[in-house]
Design a protein around this motif. Sequence first.
Motif, PDB file in Angstrom:
ATOM      1  N   SER A 116       0.830  -1.196   0.000  1.00  0.00           N
ATOM      2  CA  SER A 116       0.000   0.000   0.000  1.00  0.00           C
ATOM      3  C   SER A 116       0.870   1.253   0.000  1.00  0.00           C
ATOM      4  CB  SER A 116      -0.894   0.022   1.244  1.00  0.00           C
ATOM      5  OG  SER A 116      -1.855  -1.005   1.196  1.00  0.00           O
TER       6      SER A 116
ATOM      7  N   CYS B 216     -16.770   0.061  -3.972  1.00  0.00           N
ATOM      8  CA  CYS B 216     -16.772  -0.162  -2.524  1.00  0.00           C
ATOM      9  C   CYS B 216     -17.753   0.760  -1.806  1.00  0.00           C
ATOM     10  CB  CYS B 216     -15.365   0.042  -1.957  1.00  0.00           C
ATOM     11  SG  CYS B 216     -14.187  -1.229  -2.449  1.00  0.00           S
ATOM     12  N   SER B 217     -18.020   1.940  -2.371  1.00  0.00           N
ATOM     13  CA  SER B 217     -18.950   2.850  -1.714  1.00  0.00           C
ATOM     14  C   SER B 217     -20.383   2.352  -1.800  1.00  0.00           C
ATOM     15  CB  SER B 217     -18.844   4.249  -2.327  1.00  0.00           C
ATOM     16  OG  SER B 217     -19.216   4.230  -3.699  1.00  0.00           O
TER      17      SER B 217
ATOM     18  N   ASN C 176      -5.009   9.901   4.132  1.00  0.00           N
ATOM     19  CA  ASN C 176      -6.219   9.333   4.716  1.00  0.00           C
ATOM     20  C   ASN C 176      -6.588   9.995   6.042  1.00  0.00           C
ATOM     21  OD1 ASN C 176      -6.669   6.710   2.941  1.00  0.00           O
ATOM     22  ND2 ASN C 176      -4.483   6.810   3.392  1.00  0.00           N
ATOM     23  N   SER C 177      -7.838   9.829   6.402  1.00  0.00           N
ATOM     24  CA  SER C 177      -8.287  10.251   7.728  1.00  0.00           C
ATOM     25  C   SER C 177      -7.640   9.344   8.766  1.00  0.00           C
ATOM     26  CB  SER C 177      -9.808  10.135   7.822  1.00  0.00           C
ATOM     27  OG  SER C 177     -10.202   8.766   7.749  1.00  0.00           O
TER      28      SER C 177
ATOM     29  N   ALA D  10      -8.975   7.509  11.022  1.00  0.00           N
ATOM     30  CA  ALA D  10      -9.686   6.237  11.112  1.00  0.00           C
ATOM     31  C   ALA D  10      -9.327   5.314   9.952  1.00  0.00           C
ATOM     32  CB  ALA D  10     -11.196   6.483  11.139  1.00  0.00           C
ATOM     33  N   MET D  11      -9.252   5.884   8.736  1.00  0.00           N
ATOM     34  CA  MET D  11      -8.900   5.071   7.576  1.00  0.00           C
ATOM     35  C   MET D  11      -7.446   4.618   7.645  1.00  0.00           C
ATOM     36  SD  MET D  11     -10.145   3.678   4.889  1.00  0.00           S
ATOM     37  CE  MET D  11     -11.650   4.598   4.541  1.00  0.00           C
TER      38      MET D  11
ATOM     39  N   ARG E 238      -7.058   1.556   9.663  1.00  0.00           N
ATOM     40  CA  ARG E 238      -7.456   0.334   8.951  1.00  0.00           C
ATOM     41  C   ARG E 238      -6.297  -0.175   8.088  1.00  0.00           C
ATOM     42  NH1 ARG E 238     -13.169  -0.498   6.371  1.00  0.00           N
ATOM     43  NH2 ARG E 238     -12.395  -2.613   6.734  1.00  0.00           N
ATOM     44  N   PHE E 239      -5.566   0.761   7.487  1.00  0.00           N
ATOM     45  CA  PHE E 239      -4.390   0.350   6.721  1.00  0.00           C
ATOM     46  C   PHE E 239      -3.392  -0.356   7.641  1.00  0.00           C
ATOM     47  CE2 PHE E 239      -5.672   3.286   3.324  1.00  0.00           C
ATOM     48  CZ  PHE E 239      -5.237   2.597   2.200  1.00  0.00           C
TER      49      PHE E 239
ATOM     50  N   TRP F  91      -5.234  -3.925   6.541  1.00  0.00           N
ATOM     51  CA  TRP F  91      -4.858  -4.206   5.162  1.00  0.00           C
ATOM     52  C   TRP F  91      -3.364  -4.490   4.977  1.00  0.00           C
ATOM     53  CZ3 TRP F  91      -8.193   0.622   4.354  1.00  0.00           C
ATOM     54  CH2 TRP F  91      -9.540   0.256   4.325  1.00  0.00           C
TER      55      TRP F  91
END
Length: 355
Positions: free
Chosen positions: A195, A265-266, A319-320, A322-323, A326-327, A331
């Motif tokens: 990523s 994905c949205s 990214n935010s 929160a996102m 997640r990375f 991920w």
Amino acid sequence: MTDIIKTRNLILKHRETYPLLQIQDIFKFLYQSTFGCEHMIIDKEKVIDYIRQEYQCAKTFDKYNTVEELDGNFCRVNLSILNSGLSAKTLGGLFILSSTKNSDTKEALINKLDTVKGLINEGLLPFTKEDFESELKKWEDNGFPAVHHSDIFRNNYKPSYRVISKDYIPFLELFAETDKRMAKGNVRLAVEGSSACGKTTLGKIFKKIYGCTVLHTDDFFLQPSQRTSERLSAPGGNIDYERFLSEVLIPLSRNERIAYRRFDCSEMKIMPPEEIIPESLTVIEGAYSMHPEFEKYYNFSVFIDISPEMQKQRILKRNSPAMAERFFNEWIPLEKLYFNTFSIKKKCDMCISVY
């Protein structure tokens, strides 16, 4: 290293490489360092044709480095790069793309010129203060236009290069290998990596340079019904490899048209098909693009490697919070499991580091 020290070192290196350089050549070095390509790009085919002609006439390739760093966001790329297999068409494309890159400011140029003055005062450059100030005033009065190399420089060093953005320099070997393989037939290239390593950006560069087909494994994430704990725990299991294989790679291997259905994905659903006619070069970019189910359908592959520090910086910037979490927690661990389980980096034909 501060900007001033870097500027000093690069100018002194430039003087060491070209001991007969003149004040005019210093101006050219700093102009290109600051503003990049000084040529007006009008006709792409003329640019490419001129590169071919200049390459045929050049005789001094073995004396200088293929890539010469400038003091900014650009480099000089000697036409000797064509000896590696890079085509004049690709180099011309990189040159044209580089001409659209953001350049630095006039203030930056003036700061670099002040550094040159300091080097002259220290006796580290072969010019008098008076001569430099005289030439600089003429240049400044004209608004710091682009300049040619001096006759002495041209006659002694016969410069043959193009000014290219530093963004493209790490990929010159990749482009050269791509050109060599395309000369022999159609190329299906997988661009794999972690990523935030720049896979999508590289895909866009390929699209601009080659006008090729670029496909994305990110368009084939799992559908809701597939997202079981068993599937997600399997190395490489969080990509819909069954659909990517049947809808993309198998038709591509037969040189058939592709009905490309992107997973949104949205909306958490598959979008209507888009017909894609494969070009002579097809780039498949994205994590899991070298999944064991896919390997045999490529004839070229590259792994883009990134340091953990740079990866973290890029993810936090894009990214935010929160996102980003997640990375880091979801991920990236899944990617590492996949890379390690299947030795993905070792399987790729080429590895490029963007540390």
